[in-house]
Enzyme design. Structure first.
Site, PDB file in Angstrom:
ATOM      1  CB  CYS C  85      -0.972  -0.040   1.175  1.00 15.31           C
ATOM      2  SG  CYS C  85      -2.332   1.138   1.005  1.00 15.31           S
ATOM      3  CG  HIS C 193      -3.444  -3.548   3.447  1.00 17.23           C
ATOM      4  ND1 HIS C 193      -2.443  -2.877   4.107  1.00 17.23           N
ATOM      5  CD2 HIS C 193      -4.148  -2.593   2.797  1.00 17.23           C
ATOM      6  CE1 HIS C 193      -2.542  -1.577   3.876  1.00 17.23           C
ATOM      7  NE2 HIS C 193      -3.569  -1.376   3.080  1.00 17.23           N
ATOM      8  CD  GLU C 195      -0.624  -5.440   5.907  1.00 15.18           C
ATOM      9  OE1 GLU C 195      -0.501  -6.021   4.812  1.00 15.18           O
ATOM     10  OE2 GLU C 195      -0.908  -4.220   6.017  1.00 15.18           O
TER      11      GLU C 195
END
Ligand SMILES: Nc1ncnc2c1ncn2[C@@H]1O[C@H](COP(=O)(O)OP(=O)(O)O)[C@@H](O)[C@H]1O
Ligand SMILES: [Mg+2]
Lengths: 738, 89, 222, 89
Positions: C85, C193, C195
């Site tokens: 990002c 994302h 994560e």
């Protein structure tokens, strides 16, 4: 003396204080207490501190009634935010805040700075903010001005919350013409902390230093507090100077540095307070008052963004992203260094004294010298109340919905902005940053896991103001009950409440009555649920040109789930699961969405609500989730059974086939204390055993596109794809329509 | 066809966090002589109007109504007559 | 093997990335962007957020942080550099990856789970995914619209440097590009994302294989 | 002291979604003559420099380095000598 300021005599003769919101009686009281005429700056600081927004002088007699103690409460109302014990030496911190007037004038910045302000309330208590929620009211989505406000408010919440990196995980939005000239923007923030990090806003210890931290002071939002305490007149453009601009980047630096200071220097930090309404003035004077001390400030030291600012402007500015710390004498450098290494201003601007005086120095002159206690205790006002005339005129009969074409009615209902999915709006919010969001917006309550534990926090905001319009007390009870149903639907147990009391002018006895009744209603159910009201906010004067909004006490509720693996969601999970309705359906149509849709108004005696039924239904859902019996749970509210069923279907992308032993109209009844749940075939026997006659089997979850609803009067077929599309897209269509 | 070039800036008292961040970055990059940076918006609008007066009032009206936020921003503009197919830059 | 997660002023996914890496047993640390040395780290992660408020342009100011010369050096030394990002935006601004992330085709921040296809399964970022797999990973951005000129695009495509593509393009990115790598394959950026998708309680574990791919490749070799 | 006014716009080949949104909004608001809207950035920078040549090269250098992204943006600027305390608007 500063130039261009009126002399004390001129202040008296021109009565400028009236413009600032002080009454003649209040001014006279100040003269009497000081035994002299207050100067310009002093008059200004009294007007700020004695505004309703800061002093709660009008609402306090009612607010005092709130029940706010139980075994979990570590901090009740009175500080930046309330705190509850959640075990393991951890605590949850939460509060709500309104930014209604600023958001009308300046939707983006008004909403953005609302988020910034509530977050400061949380981290100034020593807690890491973990979530933001919002509760929004707008006019009908049929005109450019309302759309402009909606766009701005949504973008503002997103702009601030996303950038600072705290997820916006839930909220509510509804639309009604009473809010066209007076939208409501309430935001709630939730934080998490270790109990030993708890901070309070107190200025204790003679000689200790007052340290100013964060953004420089500018002329933004001067005397915004008295601005928030006045009614709007749509022709008055001059109020528009009270606009504050937020900087989430700077606030992130302030937040991280403040939390680091608390972690590393709790031994030398005596108190922390954010600068909110009435800025430096209210934060510093309230800290002194709570400690029973005095304060000496040197305004020349206040970091300033603009030149030539007067003491009045410096004290009443509502520039954002600023904090006040009280630090032990001689230990200041460690704190200053910490903030400066984050590129933030941190400056000693004064000291704690023991003389109980609030004293301001500016260019080697004392520009204000008044008693702290007097300054921070506005004269109370007991206002008259009277039952609103409309209440006596409502008929007892419940509205009879027109069931000419049930299918059409369902489709039209799904497209109502208050019913349709708000995802076109909340998709602008980062709901997942921090990677702890277990239930995102779109379900009932949001769920945030607590890392390194099995626990999770559920949270929601709710109120159906139409119900309060019909019956303030009962409507307020239902708001608390609905919030709790949302929490319970996730499997979490409700533990506490924050509120945002949005009302019209308290000087109107009918409005004051509504406020009083609403607070009583909230209290009644809160006690039953054992959910103390630990913080909140009051926003009065929500009127434009004499037209008050519906009484709108937003309920923010937090729940605790001890084992996150037991979390239950709205969405149907598997074809073949059995669908049940928990609770009884009655004639509950006055104040309902279908009444509004079919008649264009809200009318009649509000249907009844029984708190024992409510508690029993909630307890049943909690037991069933605890035993892992439910594959989905969803509470019923606006739009009734049919909307609840469809929402579970849309969320899971599954259809259903049900038979309801009721006439068509009951699909739309809004009887409280009900849930729709689904149960796998394996769990069916156990579930039915513990449910007894509390739950009625309706049918099963299916996979194809066809939704079948059979009532005693009709067979209704819907297409999952078509209905879901209407539900999902209606708000976007309305926003984009010419 | 008319071309309006509209320059929007914050009013002097309004916080300009972007300008501050850019200034700090330039300092870090060793542009030592920088005193002040402010960031505004720049619009180029091509519009049809019967005459320059009509174009002027159109530009002022739409700028007030949409392009700026009157609480915080102010603007100036240049207006010129351009060819139909002139490239806007 | 040691990993650094760079914290720029305004980064807000730094801890999310740290926790994800630690969850896979990686010895990971937060490193401030004020530092200028990364020699002790084998892999470097630039997390999401709003570095310097994303003022001016996303990533434009962060790119001049002291740490970025160390990041560039590490990239040239063949170390693994991952930008998620805002990290992706910083890497493009710094010229470590080609192109630029522009304002979404429909302006406005979007937060959603989006479907991605694995455009190149033979990379350090995708080798644990199935070739034909469609995965769902959260996006959260207002400037995720990947742009590169024709010539650059042709180069990226010809070298199989597109790593992930959007199934339903949410932001107008050219060629539906969601993630790309440099010529050597050691510098990678993506807008979604992963994560945020490594934990069953959050309801999405599709990001796990992203980390497993990295672990089985460069990280394991170090 | 010098004042640089810098106008940053997208290169013509780059789509400008913000400009399109504004154009659509203006149409909805009945500004019927609008042909094209593009949105750029506008910077005002006050800087000290020994002479106009030094100021010029400073402005060009910092704009190339920081203010624009050369992939997609281009700029023009005006430079003028101003009084120390002239208010930047
Ligand atoms: N302004 C908003 N911000 C974030 N989420 C929202 C907002 N408005 C509605 N939602 C989400 O949409 C879902 C449905 O909201 P609502 O209809 O108010 O639920 P309920 O009727 O169960 O209280 C919830 O998950 C809620 O959090
Ligand atoms: Mg609900």
């Amino acid at each position: 003396m500063t130039t261009n300021e009126l002399s004390p005599e001129e202040v008296r003769d021109t009565k400028i204080y009236l413009e600032w919101g002080l009454t003649d009686q209040e001014y006279d009281l100040i003269v009497k207490e000081l035994k002299r005429l207050p100067n310009f700056t002093e008059t200004g600081i009294f007007s700020g501190m004695w505004s309703e927004h800061v002093s709660y002088k009008k609402s306090k007699p009612i607010l005092r009634k709130f029940w706010s103690t139980n075994e979990r409460v570590l901090q009740g109302p009175g500080e930046g935010a309330g705190i509850l014990d959640i075990g393991d030496n951890q605590a949850v911190v939460f509060k709500a805040e309104s930014h209604n007037h600023p958001s009308f004038v300046e939707p983006y910045e008004g909403a953005a700075t609302g988020v910034g302000g509530i977050l400061r309330d949380i981290f100034s208590m020593g807690a890491q903010p973990v979530a933001v929620l919002d509760s929004l009211r707008f006019g009908e989505l049929d005109n450019a001005h309302t759309k402009h406000i909606v766009d701005g408010v949504i973008a503002g919440i997103a702009g601030y919350g996303n950038a600072i990196g705290i997820p916006t995980v839930g909220g509510e939005i509804s639309f009604d013409s009473v809010y066209a000239g007076n939208p409501l923007v309430n935001v709630m923030a939730v934080g998490l902390m270790d109990q030993n990090a708890m901070q309070v806003g107190q200025a204790k210890g003679i000689g200790n230093s007052i340290i100013y931290v964060g953004a420089k002071t500018g002329r933004d939002g001067i005397n915004g507090a008295s601005f928030a305490s006045a009614e709007f007149s749509s022709s008055e453009a001059s109020d528009r100077s009270a606009v504050q601009v937020g900087d989430p980047f700077l606030e992130k630096l302030v937040m991280d540095a403040t939390l680091q200071a608390i972690r590393e220097h709790s031994d030398i930090i005596v108190g922390i307070q954010d600068m909110g309404a009435a800025g430096l003035l209210s934060s510093s004077s309230e800290m002194a008052a709570k400690a029973g001390m005095g304060i000496n400030l040197n305004l020349d030291m206040v970091p300033q963004r603009e030149t030539g600012m007067t003491p009045y402007e410096l004290m009443l500015s509502e520039s954002q992203e600023r904090m006040v710390l009280v630090v032990k004498k001689g230990e200041e450098q460690a704190i200053i260094d910490l903030f400066q290494s984050a590129d933030l201003d941190a400056v000693i601007i004064g000291q704690v004294t023991d003389d109980g005086r609030y004293r301001l120095n500016f260019k080697n002159e004392v520009v204000a010298d008044v008693p702290v206690d007097f300054l921070t205790h506005a004269p109370k006002q007991d206002l008259p109340m009277i039952e609103p005339a409309r209440l006596a005129n409502f008929t007892d009969e419940q509205f009879e919905p027109d069931m000419g074409n049930v299918k059409e009615t369902i489709l039209t209902l799904l497209a109502q902005p208050t019913i349709a999915s708000k995802s076109a709006l909340f998709r602008h919010f980062d709901s997942q940053v921090r990677a702890d969001t277990a239930i995102k917006p779109g379900g009932d309550a949001a769920l945030i896991r607590i890392r390194d534990t099995q626990k999770a926090l559920a949270m929601t905001t709710d109120v159906n103001a139409r119900y309060l319009y019909l019956n303030p007390r009962l409507g307020a009870k239902m708001a608390v009950a609905e919030a709790a149903r949302n929490i319970v639907s996730t499997g979490a147990k409700p533990i506490g409440i924050t509120d945002g009391l949005n009302f019209g002018s308290p000087d109107n006895p009918e409005v004051y009555y509504e406020l009083d009744q609403a607070v009583s209603g909230i209290n009644d159910v809160a006690k039953k649920l054992n959910t103390p009201i630990i913080s909140g906010n009051v926003s009065l004067y929500n009127e434009t040109d004499g037209q008050a909004i519906y009484p709108t006490p937003m309920i923010g509720m937090v729940g605790l789930l001890e084992d996150i693996t037991k979390a239950t969601r709205t969405a149907f999970q598997k074809a073949g699961d059995n669908i049940y309705l928990v609770g009884r359906t009655k004639d509950s149509f006055n104040g309902s969405e279908i009444q509004k849709m079919q008649t264009g108004r809200i009318d009649g005696q509000l249907f009844d609500f029984n708190d024992e039924d409510e508690l029993a239904a909630q307890q049943f859902i909690l037991d069933a989730t605890d035993r892992r019996l439910l594959n989905s749970a969803h509470d019923l509210s606006e739009g009734g059974l049919v909307v609840g069923l469809l929402e579970s279907a849309f969320a899971g992308n599954l259809s259903f086939d049900i038979t309801v032993d009721l006439a068509d109209k009951y699909l739309f009844s809004e009887t409280p204390s009900r849930f729709v749940v689904s149960v796998s075939p394996e769990n069916r026997t156990t579930f039915e055993l513990i449910a007894g006659d509390r739950a009625t089997k309706l049918g099963t979850v299916t996979t194809d596109d066809a939704i079948n609803i059979t009532t005693t009067t009709s067979d209704i077929q819907l297409s999952l794809g078509e209905t879901k599309n209407i539900y999902q897209e209606s708000i976007a269509w309305k926003l984009n329509a010419e | 066809m008319y071309l309006a070039k509209i320059y929007v800036t914050y009013k002097p008292s309004i916080l300009d966090p972007q300008g501050e961040v850019i200034k700090a970055a330039l300092k870090r990059m060793d542009y030592s002589g920088i005193e002040k940076v402010s960031q505004g918006k720049y619009f180029e609008i091509k519009l049809n109007a019967i005459d320059v007066d009509a174009a002027t009032s159109e530009v002022e009206s739409l700028t007030d109504a949409l392009l700026i936020n009157q609480n915080t921003e102010t603007y100036r503009y240049d207006l010129s007559l351009v060819d139909e197919d002139e490239v806007v830059l | 093997m040691k990993a650094a997660v760079i914290s720029f002023p305004g980064s807000n996914c730094d801890f999310d990335m740290l926790y994800a890496l630690k969850g896979f047993g990686v010895d990971a640390q937060i490193v401030s962007a004020k530092h200028n040395d990364l020699t002790e780290y084998d892999a470097i992660f630039l997390p999401g957020g709003f570095s310097y408020g994303d003022y001016l342009r996303t990533g434009a100011v962060a790119r001049f942080s002291p740490i970025m010369s160390a990041v560039t050096q590490a990239a040239n030394n063949g170390k693994l550099i991952v930008g998620i990002c805002n990290g992706f935006q910083i890497l493009t601004e710094a010229g470590l990856l080609p192109g630029q992330l522009l304002t979404n085709r429909t302006p406005g921040f979007i937060c959603d789970d989006v479907a991605l296809s694995i455009a190149n399964p033979n990379t350090a970022y995708t080798n644990a995914y199935g070739t034909e797999e469609i995965i769902h990973i959260p996006v959260a951005h207002a400037e995720g619209n990947y742009y590169a000129d024709e010539e650059t695009l042709a180069k990226i495509e010809n070298n199989n440097r597109v790593v992930f593509r959007y199934v339903n393009n949410p932001n107008g990115s050219v060629h539906d590009i969601a993630g790309i790598m440099n010529e050597n394959g050691n510098v990678f950026g993506m807008m979604p994302h992963p994560e945020r998708a490594v934990d069953a309680v959050t309801g999405n574990e599709d990001g796990k294989n992203f980390f497993k791919s990295i672990l089985s490749g460069i990280l394991a070799g170090a």
